[in-house]
Design a protein around this motif. Structure first.
Motif, PDB file in Angstrom:
ATOM      1  N   LYS A   1     -10.763   2.910   1.543  1.00  0.00           N
ATOM      2  CA  LYS A   1     -10.275   3.168   0.184  1.00  0.00           C
ATOM      3  C   LYS A   1     -10.161   1.883  -0.635  1.00  0.00           C
ATOM      4  O   LYS A   1     -10.027   1.945  -1.862  1.00  0.00           O
TER       5      LYS A   1
ATOM      6  N   TRP B   1       0.807  -1.216   0.000  1.00  0.00           N
ATOM      7  CA  TRP B   1       0.000   0.000   0.000  1.00  0.00           C
ATOM      8  C   TRP B   1       0.846   1.276   0.000  1.00  0.00           C
ATOM      9  O   TRP B   1       0.601   2.212  -0.733  1.00  0.00           O
ATOM     10  N   SER B   2       1.878   1.295   0.854  1.00  0.00           N
ATOM     11  CA  SER B   2       2.712   2.501   0.999  1.00  0.00           C
ATOM     12  C   SER B   2       4.047   2.384   0.274  1.00  0.00           C
ATOM     13  O   SER B   2       4.957   3.212   0.496  1.00  0.00           O
TER      14      SER B   2
ATOM     15  N   VAL C   1       3.817   5.939  -9.235  1.00  0.00           N
ATOM     16  CA  VAL C   1       2.544   6.177  -8.549  1.00  0.00           C
ATOM     17  C   VAL C   1       2.353   5.102  -7.477  1.00  0.00           C
ATOM     18  O   VAL C   1       2.259   3.915  -7.799  1.00  0.00           O
TER      19      VAL C   1
ATOM     20  N   LYS D   1      -7.514   3.175   5.098  1.00  0.00           N
ATOM     21  CA  LYS D   1      -7.073   2.235   4.065  1.00  0.00           C
ATOM     22  C   LYS D   1      -8.196   1.258   3.697  1.00  0.00           C
ATOM     23  O   LYS D   1      -8.443   0.982   2.514  1.00  0.00           O
TER      24      LYS D   1
ATOM     25  N   LYS E   1      -1.216   3.092  -2.958  1.00  0.00           N
ATOM     26  CA  LYS E   1      -2.287   3.732  -2.196  1.00  0.00           C
ATOM     27  C   LYS E   1      -2.949   4.872  -2.963  1.00  0.00           C
ATOM     28  O   LYS E   1      -4.058   5.287  -2.625  1.00  0.00           O
ATOM     29  N   LYS E   2      -2.265   5.362  -3.975  1.00  0.00           N
ATOM     30  CA  LYS E   2      -2.864   6.400  -4.808  1.00  0.00           C
ATOM     31  C   LYS E   2      -3.545   5.789  -6.027  1.00  0.00           C
ATOM     32  O   LYS E   2      -4.660   6.184  -6.398  1.00  0.00           O
ATOM     33  N   GLU E   3      -2.907   4.826  -6.637  1.00  0.00           N
ATOM     34  CA  GLU E   3      -3.442   4.234  -7.859  1.00  0.00           C
ATOM     35  C   GLU E   3      -4.660   3.359  -7.614  1.00  0.00           C
ATOM     36  O   GLU E   3      -5.555   3.285  -8.456  1.00  0.00           O
TER      37      GLU E   3
END
Length: 344
Positions: free
Chosen positions: A303, A272-273, A283, A300, A286-288
């Motif tokens: 999301k 994730w990070s 990227v 988390k 956690k953003k994608e």
């Protein structure tokens, strides 16, 4: 309505054909052959027992015109002007609305709430609550239904508009179940489930490709070692599936062919990070892979709700006895696919 419909060489806002087709569909008039009446004699507004055919026809014309006028006036009064123009005072809306109020009349007669020749005021007193359900539907029109109604073209357009209108009432009043609606709903459900299956396959393909690419991008040639436990489980699945085959050779099968959505979820959660040192264009997971499907969207878990949903939806799709997905769930799948693959 009279000055809104084109008749003969006169031109108006609406074509005559949709109104005529709606009236034929409505059961407000009886069906007849050259020799006899064939259908709807017990629910129409024409008195088939009256041997004075001119009088019977004139009386019927007055009853039908008055009923349609009252239905139009009531919906116009209660509905937002733009919605009324977009969905009632248009050619496809004309067909659907005339046929709809005809089917409401038939339902109320068949259920014993009115008779063929009940006074208009009494007829409207039981029709209006049903029209209220329809008005509420249009006033809160689901986005998927609105897109379908606005965009559909061709031979299925009239039937789709009518059945959408009818189903809006059927959902709230199940005993109102006009002819043809049930078969249409079954065909819609089959199409909806196929759409869900298609999205499930597309989402899995995109996810698997992106996840493996990101792992290889971060870890290079050692990427498999960082998910070695998943690799082992995939190999076990392959052996279980193909181990009894005479020509089975484990070396000829890509272990990644056995990756499933649960594996993908595990990989995303673990990484994730994850960042890539020295690469500002990378990227993060956690953003994608953060996609908002609920109002809560901070933790988390929130999301990644979408991924848990996709796993649940896919399980239901693959189970012949599983619960069918709803239009809202399929809409969520469409949103997820669009977020993962915005150029599609």
């Amino acid at each position: 309505m009279a000055n809104k419909i084109s008749v003969g060489e006169d031109t108006s806002d609406l074509n005559f054909t949709p109104f005529d087709n709606g009236l034929l569909q409505s059961s407000l008039l009886p069906r007849a052959s050259k020799q006899s009446y064939t259908k709807d004699t017990d629910v129409c507004m024409y008195d088939t027992q009256n041997l004075d055919h001119d009088k019977a026809m004139n009386d019927c014309k007055k009853r039908v015109a008055a009923y349609l006028r009252e239905c139009y006036n009531y919906v116009h009064q209660e509905l937002d002007e733009k919605l009324f123009n977009d969905f009632i005072m248009c050619n496809r809306g004309t067909y659907a609305f005339v046929a709809l109020v005809g089917s409401l009349n038939k339902h109320l007669i068949k259920s014993g709430q009115i008779t063929q020749f009940t006074l208009l005021s009494d007829r409207m007193s039981v029709v209006k609550p049903l029209l209220d359900v329809f008005i509420n539907y249009l006033s809160n029109l689901p986005a998927a239904d609105e897109n379908e109604l606005r965009l559909i073209r061709g031979q299925q357009a009239e039937r789709t508009w009518l059945c959408r209108f009818q189903n809006s009432i059927h959902v709230e009043v199940p005993e109102y179940n006009p002819d043809g609606l049930e078969s249409w709903l079954k065909s819609q459900d089959a199409g909806l489930q196929q759409k869900a299956k298609d999205y499930s396959e597309k989402i899995f393909t995109v996810l698997k490709s992106r996840i493996l690419e990101k792992l290889q991008d971060v870890y290079g040639d050692t990427w498999e070692s960082c998910i070695n436990d998943i690799k082992k489980e995939c190999l076990k699945r392959i052996i279980t599936l193909h181990g009894d085959e005479e020509d089975f050779d484990l070396q000829e099968i890509e272990w990644t062919d056995a990756i499933d959505l649960n594996d993908i979820k595990t990989i995303i959660e673990r990484h994730w990070s994850q960042i890539k040192e020295g690469d500002t264009s990378f990227v993060p997971f956690k953003k994608e892979f953060a996609i908002q499907v609920n109002e809560s969207f901070s933790t988390k878990a929130e999301k990644l709700t979408w991924l848990s949903d996709i796993i649940k939806f896919t399980k239901a799709i693959s189970d012949p006895k599983g619960k069918k997905l709803s239009p809202q769930q399929v809409d969520e799948m469409e949103l997820i696919y669009g977020s993962l693959n915005p150029e599609a």
